[in-house]
Design an enzyme around this catalytic site. Structure first.
Site, PDB file in Angstrom:
ATOM      1  N   LYS A  99       0.839  -1.209   0.000  1.00 40.08           N
ATOM      2  CA  LYS A  99       0.000   0.000   0.000  1.00 40.08           C
ATOM      3  C   LYS A  99       0.873   1.258   0.000  1.00 40.08           C
ATOM      4  O   LYS A  99       1.904   1.300   0.664  1.00 40.08           O
ATOM      5  CB  LYS A  99      -0.882  -0.030   1.251  1.00 40.08           C
ATOM      6  CG  LYS A  99      -1.740   1.194   1.472  1.00 40.08           C
ATOM      7  CD  LYS A  99      -2.928   1.231   0.550  1.00 40.08           C
ATOM      8  CE  LYS A  99      -3.612   2.609   0.586  1.00 40.08           C
ATOM      9  NZ  LYS A  99      -4.469   2.811  -0.596  1.00 40.08           N
ATOM     10  N   LEU A 102      -5.646   7.434   0.152  1.00 41.99           N
ATOM     11  CA  LEU A 102      -4.265   7.098   0.487  1.00 41.99           C
ATOM     12  C   LEU A 102      -4.016   6.959   1.986  1.00 41.99           C
ATOM     13  O   LEU A 102      -2.973   7.344   2.506  1.00 41.99           O
ATOM     14  CB  LEU A 102      -3.307   8.110  -0.152  1.00 41.99           C
ATOM     15  CG  LEU A 102      -3.436   8.142  -1.685  1.00 41.99           C
ATOM     16  CD1 LEU A 102      -2.753   9.365  -2.281  1.00 41.99           C
ATOM     17  CD2 LEU A 102      -2.889   6.867  -2.322  1.00 41.99           C
ATOM     18  N   CYS A 159      -0.573  11.686  -7.642  1.00 42.59           N
ATOM     19  CA  CYS A 159      -0.962  12.595  -6.564  1.00 42.59           C
ATOM     20  C   CYS A 159      -0.821  14.053  -6.982  1.00 42.59           C
ATOM     21  O   CYS A 159       0.034  14.399  -7.773  1.00 42.59           O
ATOM     22  CB  CYS A 159      -0.064  12.374  -5.349  1.00 42.59           C
ATOM     23  SG  CYS A 159       0.167  10.670  -4.952  1.00 42.59           S
ATOM     24  N   ASN A 214      -2.670   3.157 -13.260  1.00 40.44           N
ATOM     25  CA  ASN A 214      -3.347   3.434 -12.009  1.00 40.44           C
ATOM     26  C   ASN A 214      -4.844   3.539 -12.339  1.00 40.44           C
ATOM     27  O   ASN A 214      -5.234   3.370 -13.491  1.00 40.44           O
ATOM     28  CB  ASN A 214      -2.806   4.736 -11.402  1.00 40.44           C
ATOM     29  CG  ASN A 214      -2.874   4.706  -9.880  1.00 40.44           C
ATOM     30  OD1 ASN A 214      -3.854   4.216  -9.317  1.00 40.44           O
ATOM     31  ND2 ASN A 214      -1.853   5.217  -9.228  1.00 40.44           N
ATOM     32  N   GLY A 267      -4.296  -3.549 -14.622  1.00 46.17           N
ATOM     33  CA  GLY A 267      -5.647  -3.075 -14.934  1.00 46.17           C
ATOM     34  C   GLY A 267      -6.574  -4.212 -15.280  1.00 46.17           C
ATOM     35  O   GLY A 267      -6.534  -4.749 -16.380  1.00 46.17           O
ATOM     36  N   THR A 286      -7.577  -5.449  -8.058  1.00 43.30           N
ATOM     37  CA  THR A 286      -8.936  -5.703  -7.577  1.00 43.30           C
ATOM     38  C   THR A 286      -9.288  -7.187  -7.514  1.00 43.30           C
ATOM     39  O   THR A 286     -10.024  -7.617  -6.625  1.00 43.30           O
ATOM     40  CB  THR A 286      -9.936  -4.942  -8.485  1.00 43.30           C
ATOM     41  OG1 THR A 286      -9.586  -3.550  -8.441  1.00 43.30           O
ATOM     42  CG2 THR A 286     -11.367  -5.110  -8.034  1.00 43.30           C
TER      43      THR A 286
HETATM   44  C1  LIG Z   1      -8.831  -0.084  -3.003  1.00 43.14           C
HETATM   45  C2  LIG Z   1      -7.686   0.306  -3.881  1.00 43.14           C
HETATM   46  C3  LIG Z   1      -6.591   0.989  -3.342  1.00 43.14           C
HETATM   47  C4  LIG Z   1      -5.518   1.375  -4.138  1.00 43.14           C
HETATM   48  N1  LIG Z   1      -4.448   2.019  -3.572  1.00 43.14           N
HETATM   49  C5  LIG Z   1      -3.379   2.371  -4.344  1.00 43.14           C
HETATM   50  C6  LIG Z   1      -2.232   2.997  -3.774  1.00 43.14           C
HETATM   51  O1  LIG Z   1      -2.152   3.223  -2.562  1.00 43.14           O
HETATM   52  N2  LIG Z   1      -1.206   3.350  -4.594  1.00 43.14           N
HETATM   53  C7  LIG Z   1      -1.248   3.093  -5.948  1.00 43.14           C
HETATM   54  O2  LIG Z   1      -0.290   3.409  -6.640  1.00 43.14           O
HETATM   55  N3  LIG Z   1      -2.300   2.456  -6.504  1.00 43.14           N
HETATM   56  C8  LIG Z   1      -3.371   2.104  -5.745  1.00 43.14           C
HETATM   57  N4  LIG Z   1      -4.447   1.462  -6.329  1.00 43.14           N
HETATM   58  C9  LIG Z   1      -4.450   1.192  -7.774  1.00 43.14           C
HETATM   59  C10 LIG Z   1      -4.057  -0.263  -8.079  1.00 43.14           C
HETATM   60  O3  LIG Z   1      -2.760  -0.549  -7.621  1.00 43.14           O
HETATM   61  C11 LIG Z   1      -4.158  -0.565  -9.585  1.00 43.14           C
HETATM   62  O4  LIG Z   1      -3.281   0.290 -10.293  1.00 43.14           O
HETATM   63  C12 LIG Z   1      -5.555  -0.355 -10.126  1.00 43.14           C
HETATM   64  O5  LIG Z   1      -6.509  -0.783  -9.206  1.00 43.14           O
HETATM   65  C13 LIG Z   1      -5.793  -1.066 -11.466  1.00 43.14           C
HETATM   66  O6  LIG Z   1      -5.620  -2.461 -11.361  1.00 43.14           O
HETATM   67  P1  LIG Z   1      -6.825  -3.506 -11.106  1.00 43.14           P
HETATM   68  O7  LIG Z   1      -7.870  -3.210 -12.138  1.00 43.14           O
HETATM   69  O8  LIG Z   1      -6.199  -4.849 -11.274  1.00 43.14           O
HETATM   70  O9  LIG Z   1      -7.309  -3.258  -9.742  1.00 43.14           O
HETATM   71  C14 LIG Z   1      -5.535   1.069  -5.530  1.00 43.14           C
HETATM   72  C15 LIG Z   1      -6.628   0.377  -6.067  1.00 43.14           C
HETATM   73  C16 LIG Z   1      -7.692  -0.014  -5.274  1.00 43.14           C
HETATM   74  C17 LIG Z   1      -8.838  -0.756  -5.883  1.00 43.14           C
END
Ligand SMILES: Cc1cc2nc3c(=O)[nH]c(=O)nc-3n(C[C@H](O)[C@H](O)[C@H](O)COP(=O)(O)O)c2cc1C
Ligand SMILES: Cc1cc2nc3c(=O)[nH]c(=O)nc-3n(C[C@H](O)[C@H](O)[C@H](O)COP(=O)(O)OP(=O)(O)OC[C@H]3O[C@@H](n4cnc5c(N)ncnc54)[C@H](O)[C@@H]3O)c2cc1C
Ligand code: FES
Lengths: 262, 310
Positions: B51, B79, B136, B198, B249, B272
């Site tokens: 995280k 965050l 950010c 992201n 993604g 996810t």
């Molecule tokens: C609940 C949640 C929290 C996330 N927190 C962060 C984070 O702290 N830092 C970051 O760079 N990306 C964060 N992401 C983005 C994920 O790392 C990822 O880039 C994004 O969800 C797309 O991938 P996915 O479709 O497989 O989830 C977060 C995503 C989710 C769903």
């Protein structure tokens, strides 16, 4: 340790009303370690929509083999779940969360509203085992008689006769559970175990605060993971910041939470 | 799972960072890895990305923070994190016990924040790499996200690179007009690799109450719904830069991983999907091993960028 079971068989389906059902699932792994107040995350379908698992309280366990969930159809996930058949399999993650802390020193009072009654049956059983000399007082509220009948019967089977309140007056008191609480003799020290809609829990918290009773509440929040990874399931806490309902809860000491009182 | 897993060659490199397979977990979706220990053999994974960590602890946004949308979810966690000090003293200790490369995702409000976090992490044992979240807002530049302006993206990269002792991956925001421009800027800034995407900024409204479904009004979209966008961006970025690309993604399965590798990704991150199937990452590793064996490949590296355009 919590389990991830992709194939948990539904052994029984009971339909209480048009939109309230109880599923019995077979899982010695989950049933044998679950504690009252803990929950499971159930995947309602096999596709990407709905995507996330849905949280449900463990409503009862039996013989270290089965556990039950009691639920109401409110949206897509629960509606899919309501169409399952006996013999089908569900993907289940659990048991999750902390659960209630049973305190045998005081008088105990279980207060449930709507689907919040689900975990209280399990709690009542555990309490009767742990504190056989002091059976809990049970107060249940719901919309109408239909929703409550089977549950009241389940408590009766344990030897507990529940006080009831319904929105339409079709069973017990016509009104709120807190109005019933006000009429009961709960003594000087009473621990309340509460699960139900947020406004009801707020009211019970205020009731307990006034009488200096301790109060454990099971909080409902939106949850994506159920295991402390997504940080989505927060509840504001009195000392500042947030608690996480899936790992710090879902059961909290009501005093430690922030309550918005209108 | 077992036999192919040890024999198939799944190794990949993100610059100097050597991984035993291309499957990582995405930041913010895997906690600090410990949460997944009951379900996953963590040492089977290529790496875990933890995280996002900031200099100071952050409480995050008020609830509701998440809402499900068609084939995906929106999040506005804000965050929330324990801050770099507690991360080092508490979380890193348990991560050191887990036999898997740990990549620390970092974020900041200013260039100095990024520089300082990287410096604090520089001599912490057990960190295999740093992933820089540049989605950010830059508070000193009127809140414009670092990741949306090539010059700012390059500057953050250079700042982190300067004060850090491990490989630096820069995580790109998809909320830009031309992601290849940002990718090239961070490559020039010295990044050892880029990861993308992201979350896509989105919104959900409850028409009955006429209110937004997230307290923050807007949030980041993730899950299967964003996979086509992510694939397209990975494909474009892989062609635009010569550093390795990590695809993220909507990845749920081995097939999804293969698609990203074909599009040009050297490795992937699963996000996810961990919430839906906590074993998704480990299953993808096993799936890749079977694929390499079935297809009689020398190594998984053979298919990277292997997209056939007729
Ligand atoms: C609940 C949640 C929290 C996330 N927190 C962060 C984070 O702290 N830092 C970051 O760079 N990306 C964060 N992401 C983005 C994920 O790392 C990822 O880039 C994004 O969800 C797309 O991938 P996915 O479709 O497989 O989830 C977060 C995503 C989710 C769903
Ligand atoms: C720890 C925990 C334990 C729970 N235990 C139970 C239980 O034992 N039995 C049970 O029936 N439910 C329980 N819930 C609530 C249950 O998880 C939700 O009702 C369910 O997720 C709704 O899914 P859905 O796909 O059907 O609805 P969605 O499509 O997600 O939502 C449909 C509509 O219902 C509303 N909605 C969503 N969640 C809730 C909710 N929690 N309460 C009221 N309205 C809601 C939404 O705002 C939306 O308008 C529990 C929740 C938590 C966090
Ligand atoms: S539901 Fe994901 S952290 Fe609680």
């Amino acid at each position: 340790m919590s389990q991830f079971q992709e194939k948990t068989q539904i052994t029984r389906i009971e339909r209480f009303t048009e939109d309230i059902l109880r599923l019995t699932l077979e899982s010695p792994e989950i049933a044998s370690i679950a504690k009252p107040g803990q929950f499971v995350m159930i995947r309602t379908g096999n596709s990407s929509d709905p995507l996330l698992r849905r949280p449900f309280s463990i409503s009862q366990t039996s013989n270290n083999l089965h556990f039950q969930v009691l639920f109401k159809v409110v949206g897509r996930g629960t509606s899919i779940l309501a169409h399952c058949r006996e013999g089908e399999f569900l993907s289940v993650l659990g048991p999750l969360g902390n659960g209630f802390t049973i305190d045998c020193r005081n008088r105990n009072c279980l207060v449930g509203g709507g689907m919040g009654i689900a975990p209280l049956l399990f709690l009542a059983k555990a309490m009767l085992r742990k504190c056989p000399d002091t059976p809990p007082i049970v107060v249940l509220g719901s919309r109408n008689r239909e929703e409550l009948t089977t549950l009241v019967y389940d408590f009766a089977e344990l030897g507990l006769s529940a006080y009831t309140a319904t929105d339409d007056g079709s069973l017990g008191h016509h009104g709120l559970v807190t109005e019933v609480l006000e009429t009961l003799d709960l003594g000087a020290d009473c621990t309340n175990y509460v699960c139900g809609p947020h406004p009801m829990m707020t009211a019970v918290h205020l009731f307990c605060k006034k009488r200096n009773y301790s109060c454990q509440v099971s909080m409902e929040t939106s949850m994506a993971c159920g295991m402390g990874a997504c940080l989505g399931c927060i509840v504001p806490v009195e000392k500042g910041g947030y608690g996480h309902a899936c790992t710090d809860g879902p059961v909290f000491d009501a005093k430690e939470l922030v309550w918005e009182v209108k | 799972m077992g036999s192919e897993m040890t024999s198939a060659d799944l190794r990949v490199s993100i610059g100097p960072l050597k991984l035993k397979n291309p499957v990582m977990t995405a930041s913010g979706t895997f906690g600090y890895a410990k949460e997944f220990e009951p379900y996953v053999n963590l040492h089977h994974l290529g790496a875990v990305v933890v995280k996002g960590i900031s200099l100071e602890p952050r409480p995050g946004n008020p609830p509701p923070r998440i809402v499900e949308t068609s084939c995906g979810m929106l999040n506005a966690i804000g965050l929330e994190n324990v801050g770099v000090e507690r991360f080092i003293s508490e979380k890193m200790v348990s991560l050191q016990e887990v036999n898997v490369p740990v990549i620390v995702n970092i974020l900041g409000d200013t260039l100095d924040d990024y520089r300082e976090i990287a410096a604090r992490l520089a001599d912490v044992k057990g960190i295999a790499g740093i992933e820089v979240n540049i989605s950010c807002p830059n508070v000193k530049k009127g809140g414009v996200a670092f990741g949306t302006v090539p010059g700012m993206a390059a500057a953050v990269t250079a700042a982190v690179k300067e004060s850090s002792s491990v490989p630096v991956i820069v995580k790109l925001s998809p909320n830009v007009t031309d992601i290849t421009e940002i990718a090239r800027a961070v490559e020039d800034g010295g990044a050892d690799g880029v990861s993308l995407i992201n979350t896509l900024i989105g919104m959900a409204i409850d028409h009955r109450s006429r209110r937004p479904q997230l307290a923050n009004v807007i949030g980041g979209l993730s899950g299967p719904a964003i996979k086509p966008v992510a694939l397209r961006m990975v494909y474009q970025v892989a062609k635009a830069v010569s550093i390795p690309v990590i695809g993220i993604g909507g990845i749920e399965s081995t097939e999804d991983v293969l698609e990203f590798l074909l599009a040009g990704a050297t490795a992937v991150q699963i996000g996810t999907a961990n919430f839906v199937n906590p074993r998704a990452s480990e299953e993808a590793v096993a799936g890749l091993a079977s694929y390499v064996a079935e297809q009689k490949l020398e190594s998984i590296r053979e298919i990277i960028g292997g997209l056939i355009i007729p």
